[in-house]
Motif scaffolding. Structure first.
Motif, PDB file in Angstrom:
ATOM      1  N   VAL A  26       6.515  10.155 -16.199  1.00  0.00           N
ATOM      2  CA  VAL A  26       7.624   9.960 -17.131  1.00  0.00           C
ATOM      3  C   VAL A  26       8.654  11.082 -17.082  1.00  0.00           C
ATOM      4  O   VAL A  26       9.812  10.879 -17.447  1.00  0.00           O
ATOM      5  CB  VAL A  26       7.115   9.768 -18.580  1.00  0.00           C
ATOM      6  N   GLN A  27       8.259  12.257 -16.634  1.00  0.00           N
ATOM      7  CA  GLN A  27       9.201  13.369 -16.570  1.00  0.00           C
ATOM      8  C   GLN A  27       9.699  13.632 -15.151  1.00  0.00           C
ATOM      9  O   GLN A  27      10.322  14.664 -14.892  1.00  0.00           O
ATOM     10  CB  GLN A  27       8.542  14.645 -17.117  1.00  0.00           C
ATOM     11  N   THR A  28       9.452  12.712 -14.245  1.00  0.00           N
ATOM     12  CA  THR A  28       9.866  12.897 -12.859  1.00  0.00           C
ATOM     13  C   THR A  28      11.078  12.034 -12.538  1.00  0.00           C
ATOM     14  O   THR A  28      11.379  11.060 -13.225  1.00  0.00           O
ATOM     15  CB  THR A  28       8.734  12.537 -11.889  1.00  0.00           C
ATOM     16  N   SER A  29      11.740  12.367 -11.469  1.00  0.00           N
ATOM     17  CA  SER A  29      12.938  11.635 -11.063  1.00  0.00           C
ATOM     18  C   SER A  29      12.626  10.238 -10.556  1.00  0.00           C
ATOM     19  O   SER A  29      13.511   9.379 -10.507  1.00  0.00           O
ATOM     20  CB  SER A  29      13.684  12.417  -9.974  1.00  0.00           C
ATOM     21  N   THR A  45       0.825  -1.199   0.000  1.00  0.00           N
ATOM     22  CA  THR A  45       0.000   0.000   0.000  1.00  0.00           C
ATOM     23  C   THR A  45       0.860   1.251   0.000  1.00  0.00           C
ATOM     24  O   THR A  45       0.531   2.252  -0.639  1.00  0.00           O
ATOM     25  CB  THR A  45      -0.930   0.002   1.222  1.00  0.00           C
ATOM     26  N   THR A  46       1.998   1.196   0.714  1.00  0.00           N
ATOM     27  CA  THR A  46       2.918   2.328   0.720  1.00  0.00           C
ATOM     28  C   THR A  46       3.429   2.613  -0.680  1.00  0.00           C
ATOM     29  O   THR A  46       3.531   3.757  -1.108  1.00  0.00           O
ATOM     30  CB  THR A  46       4.110   2.054   1.651  1.00  0.00           C
ATOM     31  N   PHE A  47       3.729   1.551  -1.434  1.00  0.00           N
ATOM     32  CA  PHE A  47       4.180   1.729  -2.816  1.00  0.00           C
ATOM     33  C   PHE A  47       3.116   2.429  -3.647  1.00  0.00           C
ATOM     34  O   PHE A  47       3.398   3.372  -4.385  1.00  0.00           O
ATOM     35  CB  PHE A  47       4.520   0.384  -3.453  1.00  0.00           C
ATOM     36  N   ILE A  48       1.885   1.966  -3.530  1.00  0.00           N
ATOM     37  CA  ILE A  48       0.806   2.564  -4.306  1.00  0.00           C
ATOM     38  C   ILE A  48       0.704   4.059  -4.017  1.00  0.00           C
ATOM     39  O   ILE A  48       0.581   4.887  -4.903  1.00  0.00           O
ATOM     40  CB  ILE A  48      -0.534   1.872  -3.998  1.00  0.00           C
ATOM     41  N   SER A  49       0.760   4.414  -2.737  1.00  0.00           N
ATOM     42  CA  SER A  49       0.642   5.814  -2.350  1.00  0.00           C
ATOM     43  C   SER A  49       1.811   6.639  -2.863  1.00  0.00           C
ATOM     44  O   SER A  49       1.649   7.771  -3.303  1.00  0.00           O
ATOM     45  CB  SER A  49       0.573   5.928  -0.821  1.00  0.00           C
ATOM     46  N   LEU A  50       3.008   6.064  -2.829  1.00  0.00           N
ATOM     47  CA  LEU A  50       4.207   6.794  -3.225  1.00  0.00           C
ATOM     48  C   LEU A  50       4.338   6.939  -4.722  1.00  0.00           C
ATOM     49  O   LEU A  50       4.553   8.031  -5.243  1.00  0.00           O
ATOM     50  CB  LEU A  50       5.449   6.075  -2.677  1.00  0.00           C
ATOM     51  N   ALA A  51       4.201   5.836  -5.432  1.00  0.00           N
ATOM     52  CA  ALA A  51       4.558   5.834  -6.848  1.00  0.00           C
ATOM     53  C   ALA A  51       3.429   6.156  -7.800  1.00  0.00           C
ATOM     54  O   ALA A  51       3.678   6.533  -8.931  1.00  0.00           O
ATOM     55  CB  ALA A  51       5.143   4.470  -7.223  1.00  0.00           C
ATOM     56  N   VAL A  52       2.185   5.998  -7.368  1.00  0.00           N
ATOM     57  CA  VAL A  52       1.084   6.204  -8.284  1.00  0.00           C
ATOM     58  C   VAL A  52       0.235   7.410  -7.914  1.00  0.00           C
ATOM     59  O   VAL A  52      -0.388   8.040  -8.749  1.00  0.00           O
ATOM     60  CB  VAL A  52       0.205   4.938  -8.371  1.00  0.00           C
ATOM     61  N   SER A  53       0.216   7.791  -6.658  1.00  0.00           N
ATOM     62  CA  SER A  53      -0.574   8.939  -6.235  1.00  0.00           C
ATOM     63  C   SER A  53       0.238  10.210  -6.453  1.00  0.00           C
ATOM     64  O   SER A  53       0.785  10.792  -5.535  1.00  0.00           O
ATOM     65  CB  SER A  53      -0.963   8.814  -4.765  1.00  0.00           C
ATOM     66  N   PRO A 101      -0.387  13.381  -7.186  1.00  0.00           N
ATOM     67  CA  PRO A 101      -0.653  14.756  -6.776  1.00  0.00           C
ATOM     68  C   PRO A 101       0.319  15.254  -5.719  1.00  0.00           C
ATOM     69  O   PRO A 101       0.434  16.448  -5.493  1.00  0.00           O
ATOM     70  CB  PRO A 101      -2.085  14.680  -6.216  1.00  0.00           C
ATOM     71  N   LEU A 102       1.067  14.358  -5.086  1.00  0.00           N
ATOM     72  CA  LEU A 102       2.048  14.760  -4.090  1.00  0.00           C
ATOM     73  C   LEU A 102       3.298  15.332  -4.744  1.00  0.00           C
ATOM     74  O   LEU A 102       4.114  15.979  -4.099  1.00  0.00           O
ATOM     75  CB  LEU A 102       2.440  13.564  -3.224  1.00  0.00           C
ATOM     76  N   LEU A 103       3.464  15.070  -6.051  1.00  0.00           N
ATOM     77  CA  LEU A 103       4.641  15.518  -6.770  1.00  0.00           C
ATOM     78  C   LEU A 103       4.330  16.801  -7.521  1.00  0.00           C
ATOM     79  O   LEU A 103       3.190  17.064  -7.890  1.00  0.00           O
ATOM     80  CB  LEU A 103       5.089  14.446  -7.773  1.00  0.00           C
ATOM     81  N   THR A 104       5.359  17.593  -7.774  1.00  0.00           N
ATOM     82  CA  THR A 104       5.158  18.817  -8.551  1.00  0.00           C
ATOM     83  C   THR A 104       6.237  18.948  -9.614  1.00  0.00           C
ATOM     84  O   THR A 104       7.340  18.446  -9.471  1.00  0.00           O
ATOM     85  CB  THR A 104       5.214  20.074  -7.659  1.00  0.00           C
ATOM     86  N   VAL A 105       5.879  19.585 -10.691  1.00  0.00           N
ATOM     87  CA  VAL A 105       6.822  19.918 -11.758  1.00  0.00           C
ATOM     88  C   VAL A 105       6.607  21.384 -12.093  1.00  0.00           C
ATOM     89  O   VAL A 105       5.493  21.796 -12.425  1.00  0.00           O
ATOM     90  CB  VAL A 105       6.604  19.044 -13.008  1.00  0.00           C
ATOM     91  N   ALA A 141      13.008   4.509 -11.312  1.00  0.00           N
ATOM     92  CA  ALA A 141      13.064   3.565 -10.195  1.00  0.00           C
ATOM     93  C   ALA A 141      11.738   2.874  -9.911  1.00  0.00           C
ATOM     94  O   ALA A 141      11.658   2.056  -8.992  1.00  0.00           O
ATOM     95  CB  ALA A 141      13.527   4.295  -8.934  1.00  0.00           C
ATOM     96  N   LEU A 142      10.698   3.146 -10.683  1.00  0.00           N
ATOM     97  CA  LEU A 142       9.380   2.604 -10.365  1.00  0.00           C
ATOM     98  C   LEU A 142       9.375   1.086 -10.262  1.00  0.00           C
ATOM     99  O   LEU A 142       8.766   0.514  -9.363  1.00  0.00           O
ATOM    100  CB  LEU A 142       8.361   3.051 -11.414  1.00  0.00           C
TER     101      LEU A 142
END
Length: 237
Positions: free
Chosen positions: A86-89, A5-13, A15-19, A93-94
């Motif tokens: 695709v444009q994030t750091s 569940t932590t993976f799902i929240s980190l890698a797929v959710s 909106p926590l990331l910004t560009v 590592a996904l």
């Protein structure tokens, strides 16, 4: 299931990331200008535009042959929309994050149960499923299918699938523990049976999925956890 569940929240959710100061959407981002990573020979670059990119978590399935070696008899995986990553750091590592979390799932929980449980979460942006079907053209043998007809933005579109055949394969650059990278093409000669989700599909960035080197003839079928990225090119849905 905490790690998964932590993976799902980190890698797929996402909106926590910004560009550039703007929050990213969770799914459906433009893929213009993007393609696969560098491909090992004999895989060749796609000729069509990228339609979708998904992170897969699932199993490779094997049966033991009379010769005492495992033969692949299909796969079962869930694909998540990672177009907005695709444009994030985090994008490179996904697959590593995914396989670490997938392996952390309790051994008593089957792959089917884990995949089913993901449908109950609101966080994942699910593209669809990957599994094998009897060849719809010849009726002989099995072929991989990517089916987006029941999930995500293409749900309800009866043409949002592709049944493909292997064109080329290459050993994973990361070593023998990881399944091959593969280039596939939609089944030729019967467009209605092949679907319109993609003309070309590539499996890259594979993690695990390989069976043991040998087995005892007659032993039960096994499933081996894996993660990978799949790229679909030339879709018309």
């Amino acid at each position: 299931m905490i790690a998964f569940t932590t993976f799902i929240s980190l890698a797929v959710s996402v909106p926590l990331l910004t560009v550039s100061g703007s929050a990213l959407k969770r799914s459906g981002c433009s893929l213009k200008g993007h393609t696969t990573p560098s491909l090992p020979a004999p895989l060749v670059a796609p000729t069509d535009a990228l339609s979708w990119v998904g992170l897969a978590i699932g199993t490779q399935n094997y049966t033991c042959s009379s010769a005492g070696t495992y033969t692949n008899v299909g796969a079962l995986a869930e694909l998540f929309d990672v177009s907005c990553l695709v444009q994030t750091s985090i994008f490179p590592a996904l697959q590593d994050i995914a396989i670490a979390a997938w392996e952390a799932a309790p051994p008593t929980v089957t792959a089917a149960e884990v995949i089913k449980s993901l449908h109950g979460l609101t966080t994942p942006a699910i593209l669809g499923q990957h599994y094998y079907v009897v060849n719809p053209v010849s009726g002989i043998g099995i072929n991989p299918k990517w089916d987006f007809t029941s999930q995500g933005s293409l749900a309800g579109n009866k043409e949002a699938f592709v049944v493909a055949a292997k064109v080329n394969g290459a050993s994973a650059p990361t070593g023998s523990k990881d399944i091959d990278w593969v280039q596939l093409g939609a089944l030729a000669g019967a467009p209605a049976l092949a679907g319109e989700l993609a003309k070309e599909v590539y499996r890259t960035d594979t993690r695990l999925g390989q069976p043991p080197a040998s087995c005892t003839a007659g032993s039960a079928e096994i499933v081996v956890k894996y993660a990978a990225k799949y790229y679909g090119f030339g879709g018309s849905v």
